[in-house]
Design a protein around this motif. Structure first.
Motif, PDB file in Angstrom:
ATOM      1  N   THR A 316       0.845  -1.191   0.000  1.00 30.55           N
ATOM      2  CA  THR A 316       0.000   0.000   0.000  1.00 30.55           C
ATOM      3  C   THR A 316       0.879   1.239   0.000  1.00 30.55           C
ATOM      4  O   THR A 316       1.932   1.261   0.641  1.00 30.55           O
ATOM      5  N   ALA A 317       0.442   2.256  -0.735  1.00 30.32           N
ATOM      6  CA  ALA A 317       1.158   3.531  -0.742  1.00 30.32           C
ATOM      7  C   ALA A 317       0.644   4.457   0.340  1.00 30.32           C
ATOM      8  O   ALA A 317       1.192   5.538   0.548  1.00 30.32           O
ATOM      9  N   ARG A 318      -0.402   4.039   1.038  1.00 31.96           N
ATOM     10  CA  ARG A 318      -1.031   4.893   2.040  1.00 31.96           C
ATOM     11  C   ARG A 318      -0.723   4.376   3.442  1.00 31.96           C
ATOM     12  O   ARG A 318      -1.095   3.272   3.787  1.00 31.96           O
ATOM     13  N   LYS A 319      -0.062   5.210   4.236  1.00 30.57           N
ATOM     14  CA  LYS A 319       0.356   4.809   5.585  1.00 30.57           C
ATOM     15  C   LYS A 319      -0.439   5.513   6.678  1.00 30.57           C
ATOM     16  O   LYS A 319      -0.063   5.514   7.841  1.00 30.57           O
ATOM     17  N   GLY A 320      -1.554   6.155   6.295  1.00 29.22           N
ATOM     18  CA  GLY A 320      -2.336   6.904   7.278  1.00 29.22           C
ATOM     19  C   GLY A 320      -2.863   6.057   8.413  1.00 29.22           C
ATOM     20  O   GLY A 320      -2.988   6.538   9.551  1.00 29.22           O
ATOM     21  N   ASN A 321      -3.183   4.786   8.134  1.00 26.84           N
ATOM     22  CA  ASN A 321      -3.710   3.928   9.198  1.00 26.84           C
ATOM     23  C   ASN A 321      -2.716   3.751  10.340  1.00 26.84           C
ATOM     24  O   ASN A 321      -3.104   3.569  11.493  1.00 26.84           O
ATOM     25  N   ALA A 322      -1.427   3.767   9.999  1.00 30.62           N
ATOM     26  CA  ALA A 322      -0.406   3.648  11.040  1.00 30.62           C
ATOM     27  C   ALA A 322      -0.463   4.845  11.990  1.00 30.62           C
ATOM     28  O   ALA A 322      -0.404   4.696  13.214  1.00 30.62           O
ATOM     29  N   VAL A 323      -0.589   6.046  11.416  1.00 30.02           N
ATOM     30  CA  VAL A 323      -0.708   7.256  12.231  1.00 30.02           C
ATOM     31  C   VAL A 323      -1.980   7.199  13.075  1.00 30.02           C
ATOM     32  O   VAL A 323      -1.980   7.545  14.261  1.00 30.02           O
ATOM     33  N   ASN A 324      -3.078   6.748  12.460  1.00 34.04           N
ATOM     34  CA  ASN A 324      -4.339   6.635  13.197  1.00 34.04           C
ATOM     35  C   ASN A 324      -4.196   5.736  14.416  1.00 34.04           C
ATOM     36  O   ASN A 324      -4.681   6.059  15.505  1.00 34.04           O
ATOM     37  N   MET A 325      -3.540   4.585  14.238  1.00 36.88           N
ATOM     38  CA  MET A 325      -3.380   3.641  15.346  1.00 36.88           C
ATOM     39  C   MET A 325      -2.541   4.245  16.461  1.00 36.88           C
ATOM     40  O   MET A 325      -2.877   4.126  17.647  1.00 36.88           O
ATOM     41  N   VAL A 326      -1.462   4.908  16.095  1.00 38.25           N
ATOM     42  CA  VAL A 326      -0.560   5.494  17.097  1.00 38.25           C
ATOM     43  C   VAL A 326      -1.291   6.553  17.923  1.00 38.25           C
ATOM     44  O   VAL A 326      -1.229   6.552  19.159  1.00 38.25           O
ATOM     45  N   LEU A 327      -2.002   7.464  17.249  1.00 40.06           N
ATOM     46  CA  LEU A 327      -2.604   8.598  17.945  1.00 40.06           C
ATOM     47  C   LEU A 327      -3.944   8.266  18.589  1.00 40.06           C
ATOM     48  O   LEU A 327      -4.307   8.847  19.608  1.00 40.06           O
ATOM     49  N   THR A 328      -4.679   7.318  18.007  1.00 37.03           N
ATOM     50  CA  THR A 328      -5.979   6.967  18.564  1.00 37.03           C
ATOM     51  C   THR A 328      -5.844   6.028  19.758  1.00 37.03           C
ATOM     52  O   THR A 328      -6.581   6.140  20.739  1.00 37.03           O
ATOM     53  N   HIS A 329      -4.884   5.114  19.682  1.00 38.69           N
ATOM     54  CA  HIS A 329      -4.759   4.089  20.725  1.00 38.69           C
ATOM     55  C   HIS A 329      -3.520   4.271  21.607  1.00 38.69           C
ATOM     56  O   HIS A 329      -3.238   3.407  22.441  1.00 38.69           O
ATOM     57  N   ASP A 330      -2.800   5.373  21.401  1.00 39.12           N
ATOM     58  CA  ASP A 330      -1.656   5.689  22.266  1.00 39.12           C
ATOM     59  C   ASP A 330      -0.678   4.520  22.336  1.00 39.12           C
ATOM     60  O   ASP A 330      -0.300   4.062  23.413  1.00 39.12           O
ATOM     61  N   VAL A 331      -0.261   4.040  21.188  1.00 46.49           N
ATOM     62  CA  VAL A 331       0.642   2.898  21.109  1.00 46.49           C
ATOM     63  C   VAL A 331       1.724   3.187  20.071  1.00 46.49           C
ATOM     64  O   VAL A 331       1.468   3.844  19.060  1.00 46.49           O
ATOM     65  N   GLY A 332       2.941   2.729  20.351  1.00 45.85           N
ATOM     66  CA  GLY A 332       4.038   2.930  19.424  1.00 45.85           C
ATOM     67  C   GLY A 332       4.189   1.777  18.454  1.00 45.85           C
ATOM     68  O   GLY A 332       3.502   0.760  18.540  1.00 45.85           O
ATOM     69  N   VAL A 333       5.115   1.943  17.511  1.00 47.17           N
ATOM     70  CA  VAL A 333       5.372   0.936  16.483  1.00 47.17           C
ATOM     71  C   VAL A 333       6.834   0.513  16.569  1.00 47.17           C
ATOM     72  O   VAL A 333       7.732   1.357  16.570  1.00 47.17           O
ATOM     73  N   ALA A 334       7.054  -0.794  16.639  1.00 46.05           N
ATOM     74  CA  ALA A 334       8.421  -1.309  16.727  1.00 46.05           C
ATOM     75  C   ALA A 334       9.047  -1.462  15.346  1.00 46.05           C
ATOM     76  O   ALA A 334      10.163  -1.018  15.097  1.00 46.05           O
ATOM     77  N   TYR A 335       8.315  -2.124  14.434  1.00 49.10           N
ATOM     78  CA  TYR A 335       8.856  -2.428  13.110  1.00 49.10           C
ATOM     79  C   TYR A 335       7.798  -2.239  12.033  1.00 49.10           C
ATOM     80  O   TYR A 335       6.600  -2.362  12.275  1.00 49.10           O
ATOM     81  N   LEU A 336       8.288  -1.990  10.816  1.00 50.11           N
ATOM     82  CA  LEU A 336       7.495  -2.071   9.601  1.00 50.11           C
ATOM     83  C   LEU A 336       8.134  -3.133   8.711  1.00 50.11           C
ATOM     84  O   LEU A 336       9.362  -3.168   8.567  1.00 50.11           O
ATOM     85  N   THR A 337       7.330  -4.006   8.142  1.00 53.34           N
ATOM     86  CA  THR A 337       7.870  -4.993   7.201  1.00 53.34           C
ATOM     87  C   THR A 337       7.317  -4.700   5.817  1.00 53.34           C
ATOM     88  O   THR A 337       6.185  -4.244   5.662  1.00 53.34           O
ATOM     89  N   ASP A 338       8.142  -4.970   4.799  1.00 53.68           N
ATOM     90  CA  ASP A 338       7.757  -4.595   3.438  1.00 53.68           C
ATOM     91  C   ASP A 338       8.126  -5.663   2.415  1.00 53.68           C
ATOM     92  O   ASP A 338       8.629  -5.358   1.340  1.00 53.68           O
ATOM     93  N   GLY A 339       7.891  -6.920   2.772  1.00 56.07           N
ATOM     94  CA  GLY A 339       8.158  -8.005   1.828  1.00 56.07           C
ATOM     95  C   GLY A 339       8.337  -9.323   2.551  1.00 56.07           C
ATOM     96  O   GLY A 339       8.267  -9.401   3.778  1.00 56.07           O
ATOM     97  N   GLN A 340       8.582 -10.374   1.766  1.00 59.13           N
ATOM     98  CA  GLN A 340       8.693 -11.724   2.307  1.00 59.13           C
ATOM     99  C   GLN A 340      10.128 -12.160   2.567  1.00 59.13           C
ATOM    100  O   GLN A 340      10.356 -13.215   3.163  1.00 59.13           O
ATOM    101  N   ASN A 341      11.097 -11.394   2.106  1.00 56.61           N
ATOM    102  CA  ASN A 341      12.493 -11.815   2.212  1.00 56.61           C
ATOM    103  C   ASN A 341      12.980 -11.779   3.655  1.00 56.61           C
ATOM    104  O   ASN A 341      12.811 -10.777   4.360  1.00 56.61           O
ATOM    105  N   VAL A 342      13.578 -12.897   4.072  1.00 54.35           N
ATOM    106  CA  VAL A 342      14.168 -13.018   5.407  1.00 54.35           C
ATOM    107  C   VAL A 342      15.680 -13.011   5.233  1.00 54.35           C
ATOM    108  O   VAL A 342      16.219 -13.800   4.462  1.00 54.35           O
TER     109      VAL A 342
END
Length: 368
Positions: A316-342
């Protein structure tokens, strides 16, 4: 109907005048920034002009009611308001804009629509724009607005717990719905801990509902040379913890279920000990709707969720939901993943990075 023009140096100053004279129910019909003053065409200043209106029935309901009652008592026909249709139109407009009592200056209206297009919620987007207006400025340059909004989003999120600089807890539990990539994310964390931090790592999986999930984690365990324990019960889980008591880090995979059903959360509690030795991450996919993400978060409120891990950032090119979760639920984000490669497709999250992703391309898109 009362319609009046107000002018001041900034939008906040104009709005103070509007509220002072017409009240909080006033409707803003138009706003613009114009040049005023100066000498021989030079040294002109920016002036914000607002045209506002108030329905008299909203302004002085008791007074109008009394006048109507007096007319009827004296046998006179009630006066018909010639502006009735206009007032009805204003009421309709007010119902449409709901809580948005103000019409933003043109470039900030563009910015507001951009945030909504990025799937930032109306509440978060509106509050962000309003904080910008309160700080003042001409808002003529879109590039400057992009920078200001990026900083405003960062400022609103920076106090939350972002990133995971060190594996400071012995146990990491990943919880969340099915299909968000918990098992692959677990393998990425294991590779990071073992290869880059030289930690002794162990796997525990309680996802015994899907044979494929166990096989997938077995494959990762074999590739990374990490021991794996499968837990079918709380007793199995305790035995696995005992086996790994001398390890530096134990990563625990859990079953992805329909967590709209509270019974599944209770099952997790029966299976896993979410104690103070653990970091508990809720894994959510960024392709999900914000309402669904919020519902899932609320279902896990009885489990101490320390941070989010947001997956499918490449889908997705839209990351607004991440901001919504942080500010609405007062929770931080540890990691973002962007593919299947390990182990490659995982990045440590940051408030500035997230703000930048949301605002990326704003000025370029609008100038093209």
């Amino acid at each position: 109907m009362r319609v009046k023009k107000f002018e001041a140096a900034t939008m906040p100053e104009v709005m103070k005048k509007v509220r002072s004279e017409l009240g909080a129910d006033a409707v803003i019909l138009n706003s613009k920034v114009k040049k005023s003053g100066g000498f021989l065409g030079l040294f002109k200043k920016d002036i914000t002009e607002v045209i506002a209106a108030i329905d008299p029935s909203d302004e002085h309901p008791s007074t109008f009611g009394t006048a109507r009652a007096v007319e009827e008592k004296e046998g006179q026909a009630p006066t018909v308001n010639p502006n009735h249709e206009i007032m009805e139109e204003l009421k309709h407009l007010r119902s449409l804009i709901q809580n948005r009592k103000e019409v933003y200056p043109e470039n900030l209206e563009i910015a507001y629509e951009f945030l909504l297009n990025q799937e930032v919620s109306e509440d978060v987007a509106g509050k962000t724009i309003e904080r910008l207006i309160e700080k003042g400025g001409s808002f003529d340059d879109l590039s400057e607005i992009e920078n200001l909004l990026r900083l405003e989003l960062y400022e609103s999120m920076k106090q939350k717990r972002f990133g995971k600089p060190a594996f400071d807890k012995k146990f990491i539990h990943l919880v969340g719905p099915t299909g968000v990539g918990k098992t692959t994310t677990l393998a990425k964390l294991a590779a990071e801990a073992a290869l880059n931090h030289q930690l002794d790592v162990g796997f525990i999986t309680t996802d015994t509902y899907r044979i494929a999930a166990i096989d997938q984690l077995k494959t990762y365990a074999k590739i990374l040379d990490i021991p794996l324990e499968v837990a079918y019960s709380m007793e199995d889980y305790k035995r696995a913890k005992e086996r790994f008591q001398d390890f530096d880090l134990v990563l625990v995979d859990t079953a992805g279920r329909n967590f709209r059903n509270p019974s599944f959360i209770r099952e997790l509690h029966k299976m896993i000990d979410f104690d103070e030795e653990s970091d508990n991450f809720l894994v959510l996919g960024l392709t999900s709707k914000f309402t669904d993400m919020s519902d899932i978060f609320e279902q896990f409120k009885d489990i101490p969720i320390h941070q989010l891990i947001l997956t499918k950032a490449d889908e997705t090119a839209r990351k607004g939901n991440a901001v919504n979760m942080v500010l609405t639920h007062d929770v931080g984000v540890a990691y973002l993943t962007d593919g299947q490669n390990v182990p490659d497709d995982i990045q440590t999250a940051s408030a500035m990075g997230l703000a930048s992703e949301v605002m990326e391309g704003f000025s370029n898109e609008r100038s093209s």
